[in-house]
Enzyme design. Structure first.
Site, PDB file in Angstrom:
ATOM      1  N   ASP A 192     -84.601 133.743  -9.267  1.00  0.00           N
ATOM      2  CA  ASP A 192     -84.018 134.352  -8.078  1.00  0.00           C
ATOM      3  C   ASP A 192     -84.213 133.467  -6.839  1.00  0.00           C
ATOM      4  O   ASP A 192     -84.727 133.923  -5.827  1.00  0.00           O
ATOM      5  CB  ASP A 192     -84.696 135.728  -7.895  1.00  0.00           C
ATOM      6  CG  ASP A 192     -84.166 136.489  -6.704  1.00  0.00           C
ATOM      7  OD1 ASP A 192     -82.955 136.422  -6.438  1.00  0.00           O
ATOM      8  OD2 ASP A 192     -84.982 137.154  -6.028  1.00  0.00           O
ATOM      9  N   GLU A 431     -93.000 135.614 -15.111  1.00  0.00           N
ATOM     10  CA  GLU A 431     -92.147 136.615 -15.752  1.00  0.00           C
ATOM     11  C   GLU A 431     -91.355 136.075 -16.938  1.00  0.00           C
ATOM     12  O   GLU A 431     -90.134 136.231 -17.010  1.00  0.00           O
ATOM     13  CB  GLU A 431     -91.202 137.257 -14.724  1.00  0.00           C
ATOM     14  CG  GLU A 431     -91.930 138.026 -13.648  1.00  0.00           C
ATOM     15  CD  GLU A 431     -90.988 138.802 -12.721  1.00  0.00           C
ATOM     16  OE1 GLU A 431     -89.758 138.679 -12.873  1.00  0.00           O
ATOM     17  OE2 GLU A 431     -91.483 139.532 -11.865  1.00  0.00           O
ATOM     18  N   TYR A 484     -92.191 146.417  -8.987  1.00  0.00           N
ATOM     19  CA  TYR A 484     -91.318 146.802  -7.865  1.00  0.00           C
ATOM     20  C   TYR A 484     -90.968 148.286  -7.950  1.00  0.00           C
ATOM     21  O   TYR A 484     -89.812 148.664  -8.034  1.00  0.00           O
ATOM     22  CB  TYR A 484     -90.054 145.920  -7.863  1.00  0.00           C
ATOM     23  CG  TYR A 484     -90.374 144.503  -7.436  1.00  0.00           C
ATOM     24  CD1 TYR A 484     -90.372 144.156  -6.087  1.00  0.00           C
ATOM     25  CD2 TYR A 484     -90.715 143.533  -8.369  1.00  0.00           C
ATOM     26  CE1 TYR A 484     -90.698 142.869  -5.679  1.00  0.00           C
ATOM     27  CE2 TYR A 484     -91.048 142.247  -7.972  1.00  0.00           C
ATOM     28  CZ  TYR A 484     -91.041 141.924  -6.628  1.00  0.00           C
ATOM     29  OH  TYR A 484     -91.371 140.654  -6.225  1.00  0.00           O
ATOM     30  N   GLU A 520     -97.094 140.242  -7.337  1.00  0.00           N
ATOM     31  CA  GLU A 520     -95.884 140.466  -6.520  1.00  0.00           C
ATOM     32  C   GLU A 520     -95.718 141.956  -6.315  1.00  0.00           C
ATOM     33  O   GLU A 520     -95.960 142.750  -7.233  1.00  0.00           O
ATOM     34  CB  GLU A 520     -94.608 139.957  -7.220  1.00  0.00           C
ATOM     35  CG  GLU A 520     -94.407 138.473  -7.212  1.00  0.00           C
ATOM     36  CD  GLU A 520     -93.082 138.056  -7.870  1.00  0.00           C
ATOM     37  OE1 GLU A 520     -92.101 138.817  -7.798  1.00  0.00           O
ATOM     38  OE2 GLU A 520     -93.063 136.960  -8.464  1.00  0.00           O
TER      39      GLU A 520
END
Ligand code: BDP
Length: 632
Positions: A192, A431, A484, A520
């Protein structure tokens, strides 16, 4: 552990420094530039652009080095270009470097993304795969061939990513002629951030004598008041012979010395290297002067911080004291420059980190410039050093070729960064699809290899996988988890964060009994968008996400949670797509480094954490000064 360090022999990659025996000449500035936009993307090789001046092959433009080329012009095709671009520059080499056969002249590229080939006066001298680590080559004999011709350096750089590169990617040709013209292809990536390309870090020439200090490795520890610096020097170009090693303190006083190529230096009344906010004098560095005494002398000075690192089942210890990571994830990213090295940006970022009370960051998702790690050493900012293993999602990227390249990249990374006291842990990936069956062998091999390279630092990778299905977790020293909640799932449901985060921690700790870093967490906020009650993408929503995570961190950090790293320090550019509004907006600073409201929330928290967890305590005056200025 410390005693069992295995010294692997790799050719050195010491940071080029000037000394009485070494000169450095920077080649930064304007280079000629031309992209090979031929349909087969190969015309530049068919026509051998390296053989003559680039300007003689066709139109060239000015290109700054270092910088990504993508955002420099008004041309969208160059911004999104995939394939070979060519850089060229003529260099005036000092006459003495040429006439003195006893001088090695080395050409070094700090980094170029992704695959590079280098020619000097039309002769290929080296090539390198990988976009974030330096490479170099000795060119003395070549430039001596005809001292009257200028030294023409040509560097071709290709940013194409495939299943075996790090990071991986995939090229797909689109065959439907009703939709796409002949030759149309797409570069798919599984990460990303914008795939910025070009020569990203300084290019330079430097000299050494023919017999030179090629590499130095230091490993440090302490016993009571004495610092211990275990070191090994390797010399190339002659038998090692006699050397001298002198360790000097900040005031230039010699505190230990030796004449052996390897050994242990003992420093009485040591000043240990401490992280920022853990000590009133963080980032203390000694200088290790290494001299060879072979006919022509060489001298290299290495900064050395004396500290220890260890991990227990619930703690991360620096100098035997529990260390809590309160910090950020970053990117090398800014307007116009893309991923190009820029001192103004770097110094600004360090000022912001220190302003907000951050004591650490992770080099998400690739190794950062060495100059940044040097800043970390000097300011006491602790680093989780991540390799470019981001976006390993396709099962074919777990194959032998990928693994072999990943091992090579770890060799290069550890070789470059092993002596930085700020680097306390290696992260081998971000990840990956760690639930896939091949992940077990892949990570067992990769982590074991990294520990063989450097048995003194813990190793991790960053997971977003489910604790029950993660294949690599048994091999890491510290569990790093990204999540998230209320963003990518249960969007808008802020009230679910405490429950889900609590379960996340309990599950991972329950299964692996290893300390955990929240590596994160965050939410996008478009600066200036407001809403109360909060809705997604407003500054208020970002704030509540952060605060909801913080309340759980505050319970778990008393047990086994050893750190929290916000995603992200600043907004950054990504590929265009439906979920990105001119890039990723999860920064607590904008891309221009102005604070969103969340930056103040973190600042308040980080200073409070520093007061609570920076065990040595800061001098009261320091605290009061901040408490007066910012009365939270
Ligand atoms: C995480 C990735 C990071 C992304 C972030 C996001 O590690 O690179 O930028 O998500 O989506 O999963 O903002």
């Amino acid at each position: 552990l410390w005693c069992t360090v295995v010294w692997r022999h790799l050719v050195g990659m010491l940071f080029p420094r000037e000394s009485p025996s070494r000169e450095v000449k920077e080649l930064n500035g304007l280079w000629d530039f031309r992209a090979d936009d031929s349909t087969n993307r190969n015309q530049s090789f068919e026509r051998a652009w390296y053989k003559k001046r680039l300007a003689e092959t066709g139109p060239v433009i000015d290109m700054p080095v270092p910088a990504s080329y993508n955002d420099i012009t008004q041309d969208a095709a160059l911004r999104d270009f995939i394939g070979w671009v060519w850089y060229e520059r003529e260099v005036v080499v000092p006459a003495r470097w040429i006439s003195d056969e006893g001088t090695r002249v080395v050409l070094r590229v700090g980094s170029a993304h992704y695959f590079s080939i280098v020619w000097v006066n039309g002769v290929k001298v080296t090539q390198h795969a990988g976009g974030h680590l330096p490479f170099e080559v000795e060119i003395g004999s070549l430039i001596r061939k005809d001292p009257t011709t200028p030294c023409r350096i040509t560097i071709a750089v290709n940013n194409t990513l495939n299943l075996d590169t790090l990071p991986p990617g995939k090229i797909q040709y689109m065959e439907d002629r009703t939709k796409y013209p002949e030759g149309f292809f797409v570069q798919y990536i599984y990460f990303d951030f914008f795939n910025y390309a070009g020569i990203h870090r300084p290019v330079l020439l430097y000299t050494t004598p023919k017999a030179y200090v090629d590499d130095i490795t230091v490993v440090t520890d302490f016993l009571d008041n004495a610092g211990l610096v275990k070191y090994k020097v390797s010399v190339q170009g002659a038998a090692t012979g006699t050397i001298s090693v002198t360790l000097k303190d900040k005031d230039g006083r010699s505190v230990a010395s030796s004449s052996k190529p390897s050994g242990v230096l003992k420093v009485e009344d040591v000043n240990l290297w401490w992280p920022y906010l853990m000590h009133e004098n963080p980032g203390y560095l000694y200088s290790m002067e290494v001299r060879t005494h072979i006919h022509v002398k060489d001298m290299y000075t290495l900064p050395v911080g004396i500290r220890s690192v260890a991990v227990t089942s619930t703690q991360f210890l620096i100098n035997d004291k529990p260390f809590y990571f309160h910090g950020v994830n970053k990117h090398e990213d800014s307007d116009i420059r893309g991923k190009g090295f820029d001192w103004s940006l770097i110094v600004k970022d360090f000022n912001l980190l220190k302003w907000m009370g951050a004591n650490s960051f992770r080099t998400s998702h690739y190794p950062y410039a060495e100059e940044i790690l040097q800043m970390c050493d000097r300011h006491g900012i602790v680093v989780i050093d991540e390799c470019p293993g981001v976006g390993i999602k396709d099962i074919r990227s777990f194959g032998n070729a990928s693994l072999a390249h990943h091992l090579d990249v770890m060799d290069e990374l550890v070789r470059r960064d092993k002596n930085h006291p700020s680097v306390v842990m290696w992260s081998v990936a971000n990840e990956p699809a760690s639930e896939m069956p091949p992940a077990e062998f892949y990570f067992e091999t990769l982590i074991k290899h990294t520990k063989d390279l450097d048995p003194t630092r813990p190793v991790t990778y960053i997971t977003d996988s489910n604790y029950a299905r993660d294949k690599g977790a048994p091999f890491v020293d510290v569990i790093c988890v990204n999540s998230y909640f209320s963003w990518y799932h249960d969007s808008g449901h802020l009230e679910l964060i405490p429950l889900q985060l609590n379960n996340q921690f309990e599950n991972w700790y329950g299964k692996y009994k290893k300390p955990i870093i929240q590596s994160e967490y965050g939410a996008d906020a478009v600066p200036g968008l407001h809403s109360d009650p909060p809705v997604m993408f407003t500054e208020e929503y970002q704030n509540i996400v952060l605060q909801s995570y913080h309340s759980v961190f505050d319970q778990k950090r008393k047990q086994y949670v050893i750190g929290e790293l916000i995603w992200n320090f600043a907004d950054f550019m990504t590929v265009q797509g439906l979920t990105r509004v001119v890039g990723n907006k999860k920064g607590v600073f904008t891309r221009q480094r102005q604070p969103k409201r969340a930056a103040f929330i973190l600042k308040e928290r980080y200073w409070r954490l520093a007061n609570e967890t920076g065990r040595l305590g800061l001098p009261p005056s320091n605290h009061q000064c901040h408490a007066v200025k910012y009365p939270w």
